[in-house]
Design a protein around this motif. Structure first.
Motif, short mmCIF file in Angstrom:
data_model
loop_
_atom_site.label_atom_id
_atom_site.label_comp_id
_atom_site.label_asym_id
_atom_site.label_seq_id
_atom_site.Cartn_x
_atom_site.Cartn_y
_atom_site.Cartn_z
N THR A 1 4.10 -4.35 2.45
CA THR A 1 5.10 -3.43 1.92
C THR A 1 4.48 -2.05 1.81
N VAL A 2 5.21 -1.02 2.27
CA VAL A 2 4.72 0.35 2.21
C VAL A 2 5.58 1.14 1.23
N LEU A 3 4.91 1.85 0.32
CA LEU A 3 5.57 2.61 -0.75
C LEU A 3 5.39 4.11 -0.49
N LYS A 4 6.49 4.86 -0.72
CA LYS A 4 6.44 6.31 -0.55
C LYS A 4 7.33 6.98 -1.60
N VAL A 5 6.83 8.07 -2.21
CA VAL A 5 7.64 8.85 -3.15
C VAL A 5 7.93 10.21 -2.53
N LYS A 6 9.11 10.75 -2.86
CA LYS A 6 9.48 12.07 -2.36
C LYS A 6 10.34 12.77 -3.39
N GLY B 1 12.51 10.35 -5.67
CA GLY B 1 12.87 9.12 -4.96
C GLY B 1 11.66 8.23 -4.71
N CYS B 2 11.85 6.95 -4.85
CA CYS B 2 10.81 5.95 -4.59
C CYS B 2 11.35 5.02 -3.50
N LEU B 3 10.72 5.08 -2.31
CA LEU B 3 11.19 4.31 -1.17
C LEU B 3 10.15 3.25 -0.80
N TYR B 4 10.62 2.10 -0.32
CA TYR B 4 9.68 1.05 0.08
C TYR B 4 10.30 0.19 1.17
N SER B 5 9.43 -0.32 2.05
CA SER B 5 9.87 -1.17 3.16
C SER B 5 9.37 -2.60 2.95
N GLY C 1 5.81 -0.93 7.41
CA GLY C 1 5.64 -2.20 6.73
C GLY C 1 6.09 -3.33 7.65
N GLY C 2 6.01 -4.54 7.20
CA GLY C 2 6.44 -5.68 8.00
C GLY C 2 5.37 -6.74 8.11
N LEU C 3 5.51 -7.58 9.14
CA LEU C 3 4.59 -8.69 9.35
C LEU C 3 3.61 -8.35 10.47
N TYR C 4 2.32 -8.42 10.15
CA TYR C 4 1.26 -8.18 11.14
C TYR C 4 0.54 -9.50 11.41
N ILE C 5 0.36 -9.81 12.71
CA ILE C 5 -0.27 -11.07 13.12
C ILE C 5 -1.49 -10.72 13.96
N CYS C 6 -2.66 -11.08 13.46
CA CYS C 6 -3.92 -10.84 14.17
C CYS C 6 -4.43 -12.17 14.72
N THR D 1 0.85 -1.19 0.00
CA THR D 1 0.00 0.00 0.00
C THR D 1 0.88 1.23 0.00
N GLN D 2 0.27 2.38 -0.31
CA GLN D 2 0.99 3.65 -0.25
C GLN D 2 1.05 4.16 1.18
N ALA D 3 2.09 4.90 1.50
CA ALA D 3 2.21 5.52 2.82
C ALA D 3 1.09 6.54 3.02
N GLN D 4 0.63 6.65 4.27
CA GLN D 4 -0.40 7.60 4.68
C GLN D 4 -1.75 7.33 4.02
#
Length: 497
Positions: free
Chosen positions: A318-323, A334-338, A297-302, A219-222
Motif C-alpha cells: 500500500t502506498v500513502l500520499k498526502v497533498k 488530502g490523504c490518498l492511498y492505493s 501499490g499492488g502485488l509484487y511477485i519476485c 510505505t510513503q510515496a516517493q
C-alpha cells in the motif's frame, strides 16, 4: 616434470615421446607413478624383438609406432580414466645406456552437461569442468559458439561452472572448454568441444516452486522501499506486478540474468533498480529498490530461479500520499492511498490531540480534513494521516501547516516618499553652489566692485545698490548676499549654473 598434458576422460590420448637421432637397437620403457606414491611401476617395455606389458598396463595402452627403431617415435596411446592422472616416464635406452628420459604429468579433464541433450527450452544448461589434479592447471574458461567468453565460477568439490539459463534453440552449437596448464607444457592451452542440442519441441515445466509467506506492508510515496526476494542464490530473477485495486493480470516489470549479463526493462522499470549491499545481483543475491508513486501499490511477485528450481516471494504494498489544495476560503488536506484491500482504517490527527477534526471521504482510497482560511495560531501546526493495515501494521505521513507571512508596515506614507527623495537629492547640489559662491567671492574681492543681490520670499528680484545702504537698512524678511562680480564672469551666470 618436463611436460603437462591435459586429456579428457575416455577420449583418445597420446603422451608424446620421440628422439629422431636414435637409430638401431634401442629399447623403450614406459612407467607410471601415481600422485602421492613413491614407486614407479612398469607399463610396458619394448625392444626390436618383443614388447612386454607390465603390471601397470591398461588394455588400451600401446605404442603409437611399432617401427620406433626406424622412426624414433616412442609415444604412448591409451584411453585414460580419472584414476589414470599420474606422472609418466618415457625412458629410451641403447645397449643398457639411457639416452633420454622424459617425465609427463597427465591431468584428466571431466566435462558434464546438465541436463543431458536434447535440452528442453527455458531450462538452465550447466557446463561443468574439473581437472585432476587441480594443481596441474591455472584456470578453466568457457567460450560460446560465437567465440565470446562466458561467465564461469569455480565451485568447491564441483569444478568450474558456466551456465546458460532459459536456453533457446538459438543456443545450439559447440561450446569450447579451455584448460590453461601450469608450468612447463608444450601446449599453452588445451581446448575441448562440448556439443549442445536444444529440443525444439519440448519446454521445461517449473513444478518445483517454493513459496515464501505473503508480505503485507505499506510505505510513503516517493520513499525508497525494498522489495524482498527469496533468500536463495539464483541464476536469474523475474519481477512481476499486479496494479492496485484491480483484477488485472500481472505483468513483467524487470528481468535480470546474471550468467548472460542481460537485463530486460519495461516502462515501469524506471522506478525500480536492483538492490545493492548486502545484496549482490552479480553473485545471485537478489532484491529490488522501488521508489513508488501513489499508483505503484499492488502485488509484487519476485521469482528467483536456480537451475530448474524456482522460489517465489509475494509482497502486497500500500502506498500513502498526502497533498494540500488551496481554495478561496479553505485549505484541504488530502490523504490518498492505493491497494485499499489491506487497509483497516485511515485517519487525520492534529498535533493537539484534544482538537477534533472534521473528516470526509470524497472517493475510495482518500480521506480529507478541511481548515478554514486564514490559518491562525490555533490551526497552524502538524497534521498526520495514519493508515492501519489489517495485519496491525501502521504507516503515516505528516503535513506541516504554517501561518501566512506577516507584511511589514512603513511609518512613512507613500505620498511623502517622492518629496523626501527629492529633498535628499537637492542637499549636495545646494552645498556645491555655496562652495562655488564662496570661492568666487574670495577671488573677485581685489577688483573693488560691489554688487548686492536680494532675494525676497515669494519672488526673486536683482538690484544693484550701494552696499553700505543695504547694510544699514534693517532686514525685512529678506536675505542679503554681497557679491563682487568680475566683468563678464558675473554672479548671474554662476547662479544660472
Amino acid at each position: 616434470w618436463d611436460d603437462v598434458v591435459v586429456a579428457r576422460e575416455g577420449m583418445p590420448t597420446t603422451l608424446f615421446c620421440a628422439d629422431t637421432t636414435v637409430r638401431g637397437a634401442v629399447s623403450i620403457n614406459w612407467m607410471v607413478k601415481s600422485l602421492g606414491a613413491d614407486e614407479w611401476k612398469l607399463i610396458l617395455s619394448a625392444s626390436e624383438r618383443k614388447v612386454f606389458s607390465g603390471g601397470a598396463s591398461k588394455a588400451s595402452m600401446q605404442l603409437t609406432d611399432p617401427n620406433f627403431q626406424d622412426t624414433g617415435v616412442f609415444s604412448l596411446f591409451f584411453l585414460p580414466k580419472m584414476e589414470d592422472s599420474a606422472l609418466y616416464s618415457c625412458s629410451i635406452k641403447q645397449q643398457a645406456r639411457k639416452l633420454k628420459q622424459r617425465i609427463i604429468l597427465l591431468a584428466i579433464l571431466t566435462v558434464t552437461a546438465v541436463p543431458a541433450a536434447p535440452i528442453p527450452q527455458h531450462s538452465t544448461l550447466q557446463l561443468i569442468a574439473s581437472v585432476n589434479p587441480d594443481f596441474a592447471i591455472t584456470k578453466i574458461t568457457w567460450a560460446a559458439p560465437n567465440g565470446f567468453s562466458m561467465k564461469s565460477e569455480k565451485k568447491p568439490n564441483t569444478g568450474t561452472v558456466a551456465k546458460l539459463p532459459q536456453v533457446q534453440t538459438s543456443d545450439n552449437g559447440a561450446y569450447v572448454c579451455m584448460v590453461h596448464p601450469r608450468g612447463n607444457s608444450s601446449n599453452t592451452l588445451f581446448a575441448f568441444n562440448v556439443d549442445v542440442i536444444v529440443d525444439a519441441d519440448k519446454v521445461v515445466s517449473f513444478t518445483n516452486v517454493t513459496h515464501g509467506p505473503m508480505i503485507s506492508t505499506a510505505t510513503q510515496a516517493q520513499t525508497p522501499f525494498t522489495l524482498t526476494c527469496p533468500v536463495v542464490q539464483g541464476d536469474y530473477v523475474l519481477l512481476h506486478w499486479q496494479p492496485p485495486d484491480t483484477r488485472k493480470p500481472s505483468k513483467l516489470l524487470y528481468q535480470y540474468n546474471r550468467w548472460r549479463g542481460s537485463t530486460l526493462l519495461t516502462e515501469q522499470s524506471k522506478k525500480i533498480q536492483l538492490a545493492g549491499p548486502p545484496y549482490n545481483a552479480e553473485a545471485g543475491s537478489f532484491s529490488f529498490v522501488l521508489t513508488p508513486g501513489l499508483r505503484d501499490g499492488g502485488l509484487y511477485i519476485c521469482d528467483v530461479f536456480l537451475n530448474d528450481n524456482a522460489s517465489s516471494q509475494r509482497t502486497m504494498l500500500t502506498v500513502l500520499k498526502v497533498k494540500t489544495s488551496h481554495l478561496s476560503s479553505k485549505l484541504e488536506l488530502g490523504c490518498l492511498y492505493s491497494e485499499r484491500s489491506q487497509v483497516q482504517s485511515a485517519n487525520w490527527k492534529y498535533q493537539n490531540k484534544s482538537r477534533r477534526l472534521h473528516l470526509l471521504s470524497k472517493s475510495p482510497g482518500s480521506i480529507t480534513t478541511i481548515l478554514p482560511l486564514p490559518i491562525t495560531s490555533d490551526t497552524a501546526g502538524n497534521y498526520t494521516c495514519t493508515l492501519q493495515l489489517k495485519n496491525g501494521q501502521t504507516v503515516w505521513a505528516t503535513q506541516a501547516v504554517t501561518l501566512p507571512y506577516e507584511e511589514s508596515v512603513s511609518v512613512t506614507t507613500p505620498s511623502l516618499l517622492p518629496s523626501l527623495s527629492a529633498l535628499l537629492l537637492l542637499v549636495p547640489l545646494v552645498a556645491a553652489a555655496v562652495v562655488v559662491l564662496l570661492w568666487r567671492q574670495k577671488h573677485i574681492s581685489d577688483r573693488g566692485i560691489e554688487q548686492s543681490l536680494s532675494v525676497h520670499s515669494g519672488e526673486a528680484e536683482n538690484i544693484y545698490e550701494n552696499p553700505e545702504d543695504i547694510r544699514q537698512a534693517p532686514p525685512q524678511g529678506s536675505i542679503y548676499m554681497d557679491l563682487k562680480p568680475r566683468g563678464e564672469d558675473d554672479v548671474y551666470k554662476e547662479l544660472e549654473r
